[in-house]
Design an enzyme around this catalytic site. Structure first.
Site, short mmCIF file in Angstrom:
data_model
loop_
_atom_site.label_atom_id
_atom_site.label_comp_id
_atom_site.label_asym_id
_atom_site.label_seq_id
_atom_site.Cartn_x
_atom_site.Cartn_y
_atom_site.Cartn_z
N LYS A 277 0.85 -1.19 0.00
CA LYS A 277 0.00 0.00 0.00
C LYS A 277 0.89 1.24 0.00
O LYS A 277 2.02 1.18 0.47
CB LYS A 277 -0.86 0.02 1.28
CG LYS A 277 -1.99 -0.99 1.31
CD LYS A 277 -2.80 -0.83 2.59
CE LYS A 277 -3.90 -1.87 2.71
NZ LYS A 277 -4.98 -1.72 1.72
N ARG B 183 -10.14 -11.70 2.52
CA ARG B 183 -11.07 -12.73 2.06
C ARG B 183 -10.46 -14.12 2.12
O ARG B 183 -11.18 -15.11 2.23
CB ARG B 183 -11.56 -12.38 0.64
CG ARG B 183 -10.46 -12.33 -0.38
CD ARG B 183 -10.89 -11.63 -1.65
NE ARG B 183 -10.91 -10.17 -1.49
CZ ARG B 183 -11.27 -9.32 -2.44
NH1 ARG B 183 -11.66 -9.78 -3.62
NH2 ARG B 183 -11.24 -8.02 -2.22
N1 BES Z 1 -8.01 -3.89 4.69
C1 BES Z 1 -8.25 -3.50 3.36
C2 BES Z 1 -9.58 -2.79 3.18
C3 BES Z 1 -9.73 -1.45 3.86
C4 BES Z 1 -9.52 -0.28 3.18
C5 BES Z 1 -10.15 -1.38 5.18
C6 BES Z 1 -9.70 0.95 3.80
C7 BES Z 1 -10.30 -0.17 5.82
C8 BES Z 1 -10.09 0.99 5.12
C9 BES Z 1 -8.27 -4.74 2.45
O1 BES Z 1 -7.45 -5.78 2.84
C10 BES Z 1 -7.80 -4.31 1.10
O2 BES Z 1 -6.70 -3.87 1.01
N2 BES Z 1 -8.66 -4.45 0.08
C11 BES Z 1 -8.33 -4.08 -1.24
C12 BES Z 1 -8.80 -5.17 -2.16
C13 BES Z 1 -8.31 -5.03 -3.58
C14 BES Z 1 -6.81 -5.21 -3.63
C15 BES Z 1 -9.00 -6.06 -4.44
C16 BES Z 1 -9.03 -2.77 -1.54
O3 BES Z 1 -10.17 -2.58 -1.08
O4 BES Z 1 -8.43 -1.92 -2.18
MN MN Z 2 -5.48 -5.54 2.17
#
Ligand code: BES
Ligand code: MN
Ligand code: ZN
Length: 494
Positions: free
Chosen positions: A275, A349
Site C-alpha cells: 500500500k 477474504r
Molecule cells: N483492509 C483492506 C480494506 C480497507 C480499506 C479497510 C480501507 C479499511 C479501510 C483490504 O485488505 C484491502 O486492502 N482491500 C483491497 C482489495 C483489492 C486489492 C482487491 C481494496 O479494497 O483496495
Molecule cells: Mn489488504
C-alpha cells in the site's frame, strides 16, 4: 462510574446537576410539574427568545444556584429523531457533565415516541460511551475523572419503567463490549500480533468461562488452512486461528450454533502489492472485525444469552518479504479449492474463506462475518453505514432491524450473480480478486463460494470501523461498530 435508575420521579431541583433533553419546539420539558417550576422559569427566556433552539446536540448549561446546574441537551425535531441521534445526545450530555467536573448528576428521561425502556437503554449507552476516553499509551495519564454516579430518573410518575435495571445492565454490557473492541482495535501491530490477540482470547475465555482453542502454524498446516497460512507467510509474527465457544445458558442441548467470524489482520501493509505509505498506519486496525467478534462473545457470556455461539477468528499479519505470498501463487484453501492470487492486498477474504469453510463443520444455524474488507465499501458508504451482504431474508431483516434499534446503520448491497464471472481463473478453480469496479461485491461473491446452504451474512465495516470525525460517543479512531448490532440481534433472537 456507575449508572443507577431511580423509580420515583424527580421532585425538584437537585445538586449538583440535572440534565434534561429537549426536542425542537417543545414547550414544557418539565411536564407541567409544579415542583420543577423554578427550572421552567430559568429556562423559559432562553426558549422564547430563540437563544436556545434545541438543535440536535446543542447544549445549554444554566446556573440555578450555587452548586446546582441545569444542563439542557437538544434533540432536534422529534420527527427527525433516530436511535443514533438519541444515543449521541446521551453521549453529549456525558461530555457536558464531565466538563462541570462534578461527582454526580441526575438525568431526566425525555418523553418521546419510543418506548421509555428503549430511551433508557440508548441514553445509558450514550452516557457510558461519552464518558470514556480513547485508550492511550501516554506516559502521563489523563486527568482524573471525578464523576462517580449518574442517576437516571423519570420526569413524572407516568413513565416509570418496569425492569429498568435489566435495560441498564444490557446497555452496560453493550457499551463495555464496544469499548473493549475499540481498545483492541487501537492496539498497534507491534504489540498486538496474531499471537498476542490469541492470548487476549484465551484470557477472556478463562474470565468468562468460554472454551478457547488456538491453532498455531503447525496446527494450521495439519488442518490445511492454506488461506490463513498464505497471508501470514511474509511476517515474522506467525498466523493463528482462534475458536471461541459459548455453550449458552443451560438447557440448550444440541442446538445448532450460530457462528460469528471476524477478520483479524493485525497489520495490512498490502504485502508485496504494498500500500502507499500515506495512511498505512491506519491498517493496524484491520483486525476490527476480530475485535468486534471477541467482544460480542464476552457480552454474550455476561448477559447469559440463550444461544450456542462459536466465534472463529483467523489472525495474520500481511507483510512483504522474501517469504511472502505472491501474485500468481495458487493457494490450496481449507475448503480444498485452488485459488489464484491476484493481488496480495486482498488478504482478508483468504482468511475469511478458511474460517467459513471451518464454520461448516459445526453444522451452524447461521453464519455472520464482520470484516474491514474493502476500500470500495468505504468509498461507497462512508463511516456511518456498513455494507450488508445477505440473501437470507430473515437474517437480513433481523440484522438491519437490530442495527437500527441500537443506532448502527447497515445497508444492503447485492450479491450480484453476474459479477461472479469476475472471479474466473484460467489456471485455478477461481481467482480471489477482480477489478476495482464493484470491489465490495466481488469480495462478497468470493466469500459466498465457501458457504454452502447456510444462512450467511457478511458485514463490510471497512468504512464504519473508524470514525473520520469525532462524535460525542466516539473519539477519532476505532468505533467498535457492529458490536451492539450483534448483541441486539442475538438478544432479540428466540
Ligand atoms: N483492509 C483492506 C480494506 C480497507 C480499506 C479497510 C480501507 C479499511 C479501510 C483490504 O485488505 C484491502 O486492502 N482491500 C483491497 C482489495 C483489492 C486489492 C482487491 C481494496 O479494497 O483496495
Ligand atoms: Mn489488504
Ligand atoms: Zn485488509
Amino acid at each position: 462510574m456507575q449508572i443507577k435508575f431511580k423509580s420515583e420521579p424527580i421532585n425538584g431541583p437537585v445538586k449538583p446537576a440535572t440534565v434534561i433533553f429537549l426536542t425542537q419546539g417543545e414547550e414544557d420539558p418539565f411536564d407541567n410539574r409544579k415542583e420543577l417550576a423554578s427550572f421552567r422559569i430559568l429556562l423559559n427566556p432562553h426558549l422564547t427568545s430563540g437563544v436556545f433552539k434545541a438543535c440536535h446536540l446543542d447544549v445549554l448549561t444554566l446556573f440555578f444556584a450555587p452548586d446546582t446546574w441545569l444542563v439542557v441537551v437538544g434533540l432536534g425535531k422529534e420527527e427527525a429523531l433516530t436511535e443514533a441521534k438519541l444515543m449521541e445526545a446521551g453521549a453529549k450530555a456525558a461530555k457536558e457533565i464531565l466538563s462541570l467536573k462534578i461527582k454526580e448528576a441526575f438525568v431526566l428521561l425525555p418523553k418521546l415516541q419510543y418506548y421509555p425502556s428503549k430511551v433508557l437503554e440508548l441514553l445509558t449507552t450514550g452516557l457510558l460511551l461519552g464518558i470514556s476516553p480513547r485508550f492511550s499509551y501516554k506516559s502521563t495519564p489523563a486527568d482524573h475523572v471525578a464523576l462517580r454516579t449518574i442517576t437516571i430518573q423519570s420526569l413524572s410518575s407516568q413513565n416509570v419503567i418496569d425492569r429498568a435495571k435489566s435495560y441498564i445492565n444490557r446497555a452496560e454490557a453493550m457499551a463495555e463490549a464496544q469499548l473493549n473492541a475499540r481498545r483492541l482495535t487501537d492496539q498497534p501491530a507491534d504489540r498486538l500480533t496474531p499471537e498476542a490477540f490469541a492470548q487476549e482470547a484465551v484470557a477472556l475465555g478463562l474470565q468468562k468461562k468460554l472454551k478457547v482453542t488456538v491453532w498455531d502454524p503447525e496446527k494450521l498446516e495439519i488442518e490445511k488452512a492454506g488461506g490463513v497460512l498464505a497471508v501470514g507467510k511474509g511476517s515474522v509474527n506467525s498466523p493463528r486461528l482462534v475458536i471461541m465457544e459459548y455453550q449458552g445458558a443451560a438447557g440448550l442441548g444440541a442446538q445448532a450454533p450460530k457462528v460469528l467470524i471476524g477478520k483479524g489482520v493485525t497489520f495490512d501493509s498490502g504485502g508485496l502489492c504494498l500500500k502507499p505509505g500515506e495512511n498505512m498506519a491506519l491498517m493496524k486496525t484491520d483486525m476490527a472485525g476480530a475485535a468486534v467478534v471477541l467482544s460480542v462473545m464476552s457480552a454474550a457470556a455476561t448477559l447469559k444469552l440463550a444461544h450456542r455461539l462459536v466465534a472463529i477468528i483467523p489472525l495474520a499479519e500481511n507483510m512483504p518479504s522474501g517469504s511472502a505470498y505472491r501474485p500468481g501463487d495458487i493457494v490450496k484453501m481449507l475448503s480444498g479449492s485452488n485459488v489464484e492470487i491476484v493481488n496480495t492486498d486482498a488478504e482478508g477474504r483468504l482468511l475469511l474463506a478458511d474460517a467459513l469453510a471451518l464454520a461448516l463443520r459445526y453444522h451452524p444455524k447461521l453464519i455472520v462475518d464482520v470484516a474491514t474488507l474493502t476500500g470500495a465499501c468505504q468509498v461507497a458508504l462512508g463511516d456511518q453505514v456498513a455494507g450488508l451482504f445477505c440473501d437470507d431474508v430473515d437474517l437480513r431483516t433481523k440484522l438491519i432491524e437490530a442495527g437500527q434499534s441500537v443506532g448502527e446503520a447497515l445497508w444492503q448491497l447485492p450479491l450480484f450473480d453476474a459479477y461472479d464471472e469476475n472471479l474466473k481463473s484460467e489456471i485455478a478453480d477461481f481467482s480471489h480478486a477482480a477489478s476495482r469496479a464493484g470491489g465490495a461485491i466481488n469480495a462478497a461473491l468470493f466469500l459466498r463460494r465457501f458457504v454452502k446452504n447456510v444462512p450467511w451474512a457478511h458485514i463490510d465495516i471497512a468504512g464504519t470501523s473508524r470514525c473520520a470525525r469525532k462524535r460525542p460517543s466516539c473519539p477519532e479512531g476505532p468505533t467498535g461498530f457492529a458490536v451492539r448490532t450483534l448483541i441486539k440481534y442475538l438478544t432479540n433472537l428466540t
